[in-house]
Enzyme design. Structure first.
Site, PDB file in Angstrom:
ATOM      1  N   ARG B 224       0.634  -1.150  -0.005  1.00 22.62           N
ATOM      2  CA  ARG B 224      -0.056   0.165   0.026  1.00 22.62           C
ATOM      3  C   ARG B 224       0.856   1.418  -0.058  1.00 22.62           C
ATOM      4  O   ARG B 224       0.595   2.231  -0.753  1.00 22.62           O
ATOM      5  CB  ARG B 224      -0.980  -0.138   1.061  1.00 22.62           C
ATOM      6  CG  ARG B 224      -1.741   1.236   1.531  1.00 22.62           C
ATOM      7  CD  ARG B 224      -2.814   1.550   0.345  1.00 22.62           C
ATOM      8  NE  ARG B 224      -2.126   2.601  -0.756  1.00 22.62           N
ATOM      9  CZ  ARG B 224      -2.838   3.024  -1.600  1.00 22.62           C
ATOM     10  NH1 ARG B 224      -4.142   2.676  -1.754  1.00 22.62           N
ATOM     11  NH2 ARG B 224      -2.218   3.874  -2.143  1.00 22.62           N
ATOM     12  N   CYS B 228       1.472   4.438  -2.678  1.00 27.39           N
ATOM     13  CA  CYS B 228       1.266   5.856  -2.451  1.00 27.39           C
ATOM     14  C   CYS B 228       2.632   6.309  -3.134  1.00 27.39           C
ATOM     15  O   CYS B 228       2.313   7.622  -3.800  1.00 27.39           O
ATOM     16  CB  CYS B 228       1.083   5.909  -1.036  1.00 27.39           C
ATOM     17  SG  CYS B 228      -0.463   5.688  -0.305  1.00 27.39           S
TER      18      CYS B 228
END
Lengths: 212, 268
Positions: B224, B228
């Site tokens: 994740r 980003c």
């Protein structure tokens, strides 16, 4: 009464002791030490991938200050950054600010470009809808930036407005230092032609931004 | 008991994510999403595999992970997820769940940590990590974050993470803070948690690992964070690198004591 005063005095003494300890603790590792550690960690944690080299981590003076102070810069810095940003805006070479709003809409929709999964020769998008409401038709818009729907209708398409919008896209720090908005012109995300199309999207009376 | 908690989590996830997902995803995505909700969170498949992997003798040393110390003593899995990252005396480092698993895989099983760290997400040993983090996080479902801050290194990583969160750079001047620093913002139709505040930080940080309907994959927190940084136009954060652990320390400490972890969640 007496007891209450004595308790108060004890409480104060305890507070003073705690504050004293906290003070000693804080001086052991200062905020500047953590700044230094953070810089070392940033430098050691990334590698290049695809078109993205590690020089992307290099910060200019504006990035350093905006990282540190967020949107709450002091007035001196704010004025200096804004003046410098406005001074370096490159105005259109042919003096024309308005392009084709249809092309502008495509650029506003596109979020492509400059990530490590993007190709070097692919055209960059403007990512505009990620943060702004722009046309009435596109309901999938973000809210990090203000709504630009009917921008030209409200502000008109005078030369002053055209210049403002141009500069805002080229380097938005010109009007709002440490804004969330990227410096599209300064950093070469969009070229002159693309910026002209986006200005048209916002200001052309025929653009759906203003006509619908 | 397990099933009812699980059902409650799926319902909670539906409330939290239904609106953005329905309007944002393609028709195919919507269909897959509905299917996923109808059948429960597919992350359960990863959880089951993770529990098996924990007990499976693997690697050059043909050993299980059952003696792995995730912070509460060798073999303790229940409740550890909501206390990570934390400082570990044996490595002298603050480690998140994934970097700690690399340590255990290397020391107990003889699987070289460097090689696992270099393996692309979704391949080889990284697939095993996905399963392990799904199971280990599920064992803290319903618990509040409670990261320790007593060790100076924990405090240091929190402070570094806070600075990394606010670090603006790259072609777009983006930092984590650009999208996750204010209440009630969206990118397109996707709601953005304000990760500088407790309950939102817990909802954001406490959702990963998560099953992603759009790709049918289970994404760990490392993955994740990696994505980003990709979208920030930053260079590639190395797996388990200090910046990723520091960010998790900052998010986890900010989340401390607020709302319960729902990981592994189900996401767009």
């Amino acid at each position: 009464m007496n007891i209450r005063i004595r308790q108060g005095a004890v409480a104060l003494a305890v507070l003073a002791t705690v504050a004293g300890c906290a003070g000693t603790g804080a001086s052991r590792v200062s905020s500047a030490d953590y700044d230094k550690d953070a810089a070392a960690v940033m430098a050691a944690s990334f590698r290049e991938q695809g078109i993205v080299k590690t020089d992307r981590l290099t910060q200019d003076e504006v990035m350093v200050a905006c990282s540190k102070f967020g949107h709450s810069l002091d007035d001196d810095l704010r004025e200096r950054f804004q003046a410098a940003a406005l001074a370096e805006v490159k105005w259109p070479s042919d003096g024309k600010y308005i392009g084709d709003w249809k092309e502008g809409e495509k650029i506003a929709q596109s979020g492509r470009g400059l990530t490590w999964t993007d190709k070097p020769d692919a055209a960059n998008g403007g990512n505009c809808y990620n943060c702004h409401r722009i046309t009435k038709k596109e309901i999938s818009y973000g809210t990090i930036g203000p709504s630009l729907y009917q921008y030209g209708k409200v502000h008109g398409s005078t030369e002053a407005t055209q210049k403002y919008v141009w500069a805002k896209i080229w380097n938005p720090n010109a009007y709002s230092a440490c804004t969330n908005m990227p410096r599209f012109g300064t950093h070469g995300i969009l070229d002159e032609k693309q910026i002209r199309h986006i200005v048209a999207l916002l200001l052309d009376p025929k653009s759906p931004v203003n006509a619908e | 008991m397990k099933n009812s908690t699980y059902a409650a989590c799926v319902v909670a996830s539906a409330f939290m994510f239904a609106t953005p997902v329905l309007a944002d995803a393609t028709a195919e995505g919507i269909a897959k999403y509905r299917e996923a909700l109808a059948e429960g969170n597919p992350a359960e498949l990863w959880e089951m595999r993770g529990e098996e992997l924990w007990k499976e003798a693997r690697g050059p040393k043909k050993a299980t992970l059952e003696k792995c110390d995730l912070g509460q003593g060798p073999g303790v899995v229940k409740g550890v997820f909501v206390t990570l990252p934390r400082h570990f005396a044996d490595t002298g480092r603050v480690q998140d769940l994934e970097s700690r698993l690399l340590t255990c895989m290397e020391t107990l099983q003889g699987i070289p940590a460097d090689e696992v760290a270099k393996t692309p997400f979704g391949k080889g040993e990284q697939k095993n990590i996905e399963a392990l983090v799904a199971w280990i996080s599920a064992e803290s479902r319903g618990m509040k974050f409670n990261l320790p801050m007593a060790h100076p290194e924990e405090k240091r990583m929190y402070e570094i993470g806070k600075r990394a969160f606010n670090y603006r750079g790259g072609t777009h001047d983006f930092g984590c803070v650009t999208c996750h620093g204010e209440d009630g913002k969206r990118i397109r139709l996707q709601d953005l948690p304000n990760l500088t505040k407790g309950p939102d930080a817990a909802r954001g940080f406490g959702s990963w690992p998560a099953y992603r309907v759009s790709s049918g994959e289970l994404w760990s927190m490392q993955r994740r964070l990696n994505d980003c940084f990709r979208q920030q136009r930053f260079p590639y954060p190395m797996y388990g690198s200090d910046v990723t652990v520091a960010l998790s320390s900052y998010l986890g400490v900010t989340a401390n004591g607020t709302v319960e972890s729902i990981a592994p969640a189900i996401k767009r």
